[in-house]
Scaffold this motif. Sequence first.
Motif, short mmCIF file in Angstrom:
data_model
loop_
_atom_site.label_atom_id
_atom_site.label_comp_id
_atom_site.label_asym_id
_atom_site.label_seq_id
_atom_site.Cartn_x
_atom_site.Cartn_y
_atom_site.Cartn_z
N LEU A 94 -11.89 8.08 13.71
CA LEU A 94 -10.64 8.76 13.38
C LEU A 94 -10.71 10.26 13.64
O LEU A 94 -9.75 10.86 14.05
CB LEU A 94 -10.28 8.50 11.92
CG LEU A 94 -10.02 7.04 11.56
CD1 LEU A 94 -9.76 6.89 10.07
CD2 LEU A 94 -8.87 6.49 12.37
N ARG A 95 -11.86 10.84 13.38
CA ARG A 95 -12.02 12.28 13.63
C ARG A 95 -13.50 12.60 13.75
O ARG A 95 -14.34 11.86 13.26
CB ARG A 95 -11.39 13.11 12.53
CG ARG A 95 -12.03 12.92 11.17
CD ARG A 95 -11.49 13.89 10.15
NE ARG A 95 -10.08 14.03 10.32
CZ ARG A 95 -9.19 14.04 9.36
NH1 ARG A 95 -9.58 13.94 8.13
NH2 ARG A 95 -7.92 14.17 9.60
N GLU A 96 -13.78 13.71 14.41
CA GLU A 96 -15.15 14.20 14.51
C GLU A 96 -15.52 14.83 13.18
O GLU A 96 -14.84 15.73 12.70
CB GLU A 96 -15.27 15.24 15.62
CG GLU A 96 -15.14 14.68 17.01
CD GLU A 96 -16.35 13.89 17.45
OE1 GLU A 96 -17.47 14.22 17.03
OE2 GLU A 96 -16.16 12.93 18.20
N LEU A 97 -16.58 14.35 12.57
CA LEU A 97 -17.02 14.91 11.30
C LEU A 97 -18.20 15.83 11.51
O LEU A 97 -19.08 15.56 12.33
CB LEU A 97 -17.42 13.80 10.33
CG LEU A 97 -16.31 12.88 9.85
CD1 LEU A 97 -16.89 11.73 9.04
CD2 LEU A 97 -15.31 13.65 9.01
N ASN A 111 -28.71 23.84 3.38
CA ASN A 111 -29.10 25.18 3.82
C ASN A 111 -27.97 25.92 4.55
O ASN A 111 -28.18 27.01 5.06
CB ASN A 111 -30.35 25.11 4.70
CG ASN A 111 -30.12 24.36 6.00
OD1 ASN A 111 -28.99 24.00 6.34
ND2 ASN A 111 -31.19 24.11 6.73
N GLY A 112 -26.79 25.31 4.61
CA GLY A 112 -25.64 25.95 5.25
C GLY A 112 -25.43 25.59 6.71
O GLY A 112 -24.40 25.94 7.28
N ARG A 113 -26.41 24.93 7.33
CA ARG A 113 -26.26 24.53 8.73
C ARG A 113 -25.15 23.50 8.89
O ARG A 113 -24.91 22.69 8.00
CB ARG A 113 -27.56 23.91 9.26
CG ARG A 113 -28.56 24.90 9.73
CD ARG A 113 -29.76 24.28 10.47
NE ARG A 113 -29.54 22.96 11.00
CZ ARG A 113 -30.32 21.91 10.74
NH1 ARG A 113 -31.36 22.02 9.95
NH2 ARG A 113 -30.06 20.74 11.27
N HIS A 114 -24.48 23.55 10.03
CA HIS A 114 -23.45 22.57 10.38
C HIS A 114 -24.00 21.68 11.48
O HIS A 114 -24.44 22.18 12.52
CB HIS A 114 -22.19 23.28 10.89
CG HIS A 114 -21.42 24.00 9.82
ND1 HIS A 114 -21.94 25.04 9.10
CD2 HIS A 114 -20.18 23.79 9.35
CE1 HIS A 114 -21.04 25.46 8.23
NE2 HIS A 114 -19.95 24.72 8.36
N VAL A 115 -23.99 20.37 11.23
CA VAL A 115 -24.47 19.41 12.23
C VAL A 115 -23.44 18.29 12.36
O VAL A 115 -22.73 17.98 11.40
CB VAL A 115 -25.86 18.83 11.87
CG1 VAL A 115 -26.92 19.90 11.83
CG2 VAL A 115 -25.81 18.08 10.56
N PRO A 116 -23.34 17.69 13.55
CA PRO A 116 -22.41 16.57 13.71
C PRO A 116 -22.83 15.38 12.84
O PRO A 116 -24.03 15.14 12.66
CB PRO A 116 -22.53 16.20 15.19
CG PRO A 116 -23.25 17.31 15.85
CD PRO A 116 -24.02 18.03 14.79
N PHE A 117 -21.85 14.68 12.27
CA PHE A 117 -22.15 13.49 11.49
C PHE A 117 -22.76 12.45 12.40
O PHE A 117 -22.31 12.23 13.52
CB PHE A 117 -20.87 12.93 10.85
CG PHE A 117 -21.10 11.63 10.14
CD1 PHE A 117 -21.72 11.61 8.90
CD2 PHE A 117 -20.70 10.43 10.70
CE1 PHE A 117 -21.93 10.41 8.24
CE2 PHE A 117 -20.91 9.23 10.05
CZ PHE A 117 -21.53 9.21 8.82
#
Length: 157
Positions: free
Chosen positions: A46-49, A55-61
């Motif tokens: 449905l959407r890219e999560l 630790n604040g890092r953003h990573v793809p689900f």
Amino acid sequence: MRCPFCQHEDTQVKDSRPTEDNSAIRRRRSCTACGARFTTFERVQLRELTVIKRNGRHVPFDRNKLERSLDIALRKRPVESERIERMINGIVRQLESLGDSEVHSDQIGKLVMEGLERLDQVAYVRYASVYRNFREASDFANFLSGMEPSDEDAGEA
């Protein structure tokens, strides 16, 4: 679809059918170069999560990472793979329906804990030991003392 054996770019779909819970399409494929056969699964996304780690890092689900963590918690437990797959699908649907493309790793952990608590008590404790970062035996004892007795335990009393 690239062949996982010889990396050839051209493969043919030999058979397609929905999975048992209709959450994906299972495709049997054959490589035109080496003749190898393999299976792929096609799911609606449905959407890219994006997961916001502690630790604040953003990573793809990564659904596969969720599957691996549940496999570890459920290793050698008498739980049918269909029930595990339904639980994973339910968690992913809940995350996708939150309305935000960014989810905190704690949200995912809580959903997994809730699912495992209903699915298998031993796996629930295993997962909790990592999720809650148990450091010593007393952490286990404290956690276990807060758990509700299972139906099986009630019958033994």
